[in-house]
Design a protein around this motif. Sequence first.
Motif, PDB file in Angstrom:
ATOM      1  N   ASP A   1       0.833  -1.206   0.000  1.00 32.55           N
ATOM      2  CA  ASP A   1       0.000   0.000   0.000  1.00 32.55           C
ATOM      3  C   ASP A   1       0.858   1.243   0.000  1.00 32.55           C
ATOM      4  N   MET A   2       1.863   1.167   0.868  1.00 30.61           N
ATOM      5  CA  MET A   2       2.736   2.321   1.011  1.00 30.61           C
ATOM      6  C   MET A   2       3.449   2.590  -0.319  1.00 30.61           C
ATOM      7  N   LEU A   3       3.936   1.469  -0.901  1.00 32.10           N
ATOM      8  CA  LEU A   3       4.629   1.609  -2.190  1.00 32.10           C
ATOM      9  C   LEU A   3       3.684   2.208  -3.227  1.00 32.10           C
ATOM     10  N   GLY A   4       2.440   1.706  -3.243  1.00 27.85           N
ATOM     11  CA  GLY A   4       1.427   2.203  -4.184  1.00 27.85           C
ATOM     12  C   GLY A   4       1.218   3.705  -4.000  1.00 27.85           C
ATOM     13  N   ARG A   5       1.080   4.051  -2.707  1.00 24.77           N
ATOM     14  CA  ARG A   5       0.876   5.476  -2.415  1.00 24.77           C
ATOM     15  C   ARG A   5       2.076   6.283  -2.869  1.00 24.77           C
ATOM     16  N   GLU A   6       3.256   5.700  -2.596  1.00 25.49           N
ATOM     17  CA  GLU A   6       4.470   6.416  -2.987  1.00 25.49           C
ATOM     18  C   GLU A   6       4.512   6.601  -4.500  1.00 25.49           C
ATOM     19  N   ILE A   7       4.160   5.494  -5.180  1.00 23.48           N
ATOM     20  CA  ILE A   7       4.161   5.581  -6.650  1.00 23.48           C
ATOM     21  C   ILE A   7       3.193   6.664  -7.103  1.00 23.48           C
ATOM     22  N   ARG A   8       1.984   6.581  -6.520  1.00 25.95           N
ATOM     23  CA  ARG A   8       0.959   7.552  -6.926  1.00 25.95           C
ATOM     24  C   ARG A   8       1.438   8.966  -6.631  1.00 25.95           C
ATOM     25  N   ASP A   9       1.985   9.167  -5.436  1.00 23.75           N
ATOM     26  CA  ASP A   9       2.441  10.502  -5.053  1.00 23.75           C
ATOM     27  C   ASP A   9       3.546  10.975  -5.985  1.00 23.75           C
ATOM     28  N   ASN A  10       4.485  10.016  -6.248  1.00 23.95           N
ATOM     29  CA  ASN A  10       5.595  10.391  -7.120  1.00 23.95           C
ATOM     30  C   ASN A  10       5.097  10.738  -8.511  1.00 23.95           C
ATOM     31  N   VAL A  11       4.169   9.892  -9.003  1.00 21.61           N
ATOM     32  CA  VAL A  11       3.618  10.161 -10.330  1.00 21.61           C
ATOM     33  C   VAL A  11       2.947  11.522 -10.334  1.00 21.61           C
ATOM     34  N   ASN A  12       2.140  11.735  -9.300  1.00 19.91           N
ATOM     35  CA  ASN A  12       1.412  13.003  -9.229  1.00 19.91           C
ATOM     36  C   ASN A  12       2.379  14.185  -9.169  1.00 19.91           C
ATOM     37  N   ALA A  13       3.432  13.987  -8.340  1.00 15.67           N
ATOM     38  CA  ALA A  13       4.413  15.074  -8.202  1.00 15.67           C
ATOM     39  C   ALA A  13       5.097  15.334  -9.532  1.00 15.67           C
ATOM     40  N   THR A  14       5.481  14.210 -10.170  1.00 20.29           N
ATOM     41  CA  THR A  14       6.161  14.356 -11.465  1.00 20.29           C
ATOM     42  C   THR A  14       5.256  15.049 -12.468  1.00 20.29           C
ATOM     43  N   VAL A  15       4.026  14.545 -12.514  1.00 17.10           N
ATOM     44  CA  VAL A  15       3.057  15.143 -13.442  1.00 17.10           C
ATOM     45  C   VAL A  15       2.897  16.631 -13.138  1.00 17.10           C
ATOM     46  N   PHE A  16       2.806  16.903 -11.811  1.00 14.68           N
ATOM     47  CA  PHE A  16       2.638  18.309 -11.385  1.00 14.68           C
ATOM     48  C   PHE A  16       3.818  19.150 -11.860  1.00 14.68           C
ATOM     49  N   ASN A  17       5.038  18.614 -11.628  1.00 17.90           N
ATOM     50  CA  ASN A  17       6.243  19.344 -12.024  1.00 17.90           C
ATOM     51  C   ASN A  17       6.267  19.563 -13.532  1.00 17.90           C
ATOM     52  N   HIS A  18       5.902  18.491 -14.229  1.00 17.57           N
ATOM     53  CA  HIS A  18       5.892  18.636 -15.692  1.00 17.57           C
ATOM     54  C   HIS A  18       4.852  19.651 -16.126  1.00 17.57           C
ATOM     55  N   ARG A  19       3.726  19.621 -15.420  1.00 16.01           N
ATOM     56  CA  ARG A  19       2.678  20.609 -15.760  1.00 16.01           C
ATOM     57  C   ARG A  19       3.203  22.025 -15.565  1.00 16.01           C
ATOM     58  N   ILE A  20       3.881  22.214 -14.424  1.00 19.04           N
ATOM     59  CA  ILE A  20       4.426  23.541 -14.127  1.00 19.04           C
ATOM     60  C   ILE A  20       5.416  23.942 -15.227  1.00 19.04           C
ATOM     61  N   ALA A  21       6.303  22.916 -15.561  1.00 18.62           N
ATOM     62  CA  ALA A  21       7.292  23.195 -16.604  1.00 18.62           C
ATOM     63  C   ALA A  21       6.587  23.590 -17.902  1.00 18.62           C
ATOM     64  N   LEU A  22       5.553  22.789 -18.213  1.00 17.66           N
ATOM     65  CA  LEU A  22       4.821  23.067 -19.458  1.00 17.66           C
ATOM     66  C   LEU A  22       4.207  24.468 -19.414  1.00 17.66           C
TER      67      LEU A  22
END
Lengths: 509, 71
Positions: free
Chosen positions: A383-404
């Motif tokens: 679960d924790m790993l899943g959450r981490e993945i989701r958070d990381n994905v979200n963070a990455t997506v967020f960062n990319h969105r900001i970059a975009l």
Amino acid sequence: MTARSRFKCYTMATFPIENCLLISTKTCRFTQDFATLQSQPAVMEQAHSQSERQVYSLFDITESITRMFRKHYAMPFWIRAEISKLNLYPHSGHCYPDLVDRQQGKVRAQVRGIIWRDDLFEITRKFESVTRESFREGINIMFLAYVRFSSEYGLSLQITDIEPLFTLGELAREKLLTIERLKKEGLFNQNKLLEMPLLPARLAVISAETSKGYSDLKVTLENNVSGYRFHLTMFHALLQGNGAVESIRRQLLAIQAQKHLFDAVLIIRGGGDETGMSCYDNYALASLVAGFPIPVITGIGHSTNETVAEMVAAINKITPTAVAHYLIGRFDEFSHRIGNAAAMLEVSARLILQTASDRFAKASEDFVDAAFELIKNEQQHTDMLGREIRDNVNATVFNHRIALSRYETGISTGPARILMQSDAKIAEIQRMVQVHKNHFIKQQIDQLNHTEGKVKLLDPVNVLKRGFSITRLNGKALKGNAKPAAGDELETETLSGKIFSTVFNKELS
Amino acid sequence: MKKEINYTQAITELEAIVSEIENASIGVDELSEKVKRAAELIKYCRGRLTATEKEVNSILGNLGNDEDIQE
């Protein structure tokens, strides 16, 4: 002791002359006859010396001795002696025992005894009733006897009475001696120390086939309720009285020669009278029993004191039946042990199974718990790993969105800026053009004027005006290096016209 | 726009264009062409991000549904 205190008793060897004085108080004639007897050889010696021989027939002599004995030994004496040989004549019923007196095994006196049939009957009865021993060879007895001398048979002791208590004491003494000797030789407990086989089944039986004791033993063993099998091997022997010692010894030795075939030896006697049991106190027999290589079990059935053979035997039971019960008991005991062991085995096995089963159940439980715990932990981790993945994905997506977004801003603002810069450049140029256009033209005009001036200055007229002239030779302007020759005609142009001249002389530098 | 392009290529190209524009190292002649390309790339990248986010959340959501342990 009793015998000695009650009777004046003589051994045959210690019936010396000096004791005669004591005896003489009983019979006054004794001393006289004794004197007569003593005097006779003296007479004979005298006769011999005088060569006047008086010769007696043998009979005269023996009759003389007979008379003397009849006179002086009229009263009987209590005497103790050993019967070395019984010499019973069954036909007549009389008995002529050889009486001996031994000292340290050596015969020091020997006299023949006589017991007439009627006396023998009474003596035997009395003796056996008290001693429980048969009147037999090899025993010490105290008897009342007349000292007889007959011409025909010589010296003899006519036994008329017996003191059995004396023999009883003697037997007891012998028994004690046997015990002491066995103890001294270290044999006494030897047979008892042998290990009785767990199941004494192969039995060598020393007994008499016809005896009740053997029958009792056999019947009891064969009819045991548990059905145990005993293997009896019969060794026939005399079990009491005369010859018993040798007979039993012979069979014991026979058994010893094949001892590996037997677990134990039984000496079985029973039924009938109980005389002649002293053979079991005999050293030769008791020592063989004591030192026997396999356990000896006695059952010689009697009501008297325990004999030495019984004392030294590994096991002693009074009766043959008791012996049989003892043997059956050994089997029962073993059977009981096996039964106990079987029961124990069952209980133990059950316990072991139960314990193992409990342990298994516990282990299973623990395993399930541990498995759930593990799964739970892994779940949490996943679960924790899943959450981490989701958070990381979200963070990455967020960062990319900001970059975009930044890029978008850049794209949207950049061109405007570029165009603006271009505009500014053009405007600058325009302004520069505006600023510099007059200056540029004036400059051009100045330059043009300057050039015009230069051009005017260079006009030859102007030069002529300033007083200069142009001299030409043959139409060509004469320059510094020209070397006109004399006679040449020169044309000189001035502002006002041309002058022609001829070269008269020349002065050249 | 070419279909084969992936997100990384797209963002790399975009970053190059943005850098050119920001540094004003781009001529006016190609400006409008580049801006048009950049806008396309941004749109594509946004689309990919949204799709990826949705997909990941959907996958993780499915995992969550399988959490019941079978005994």
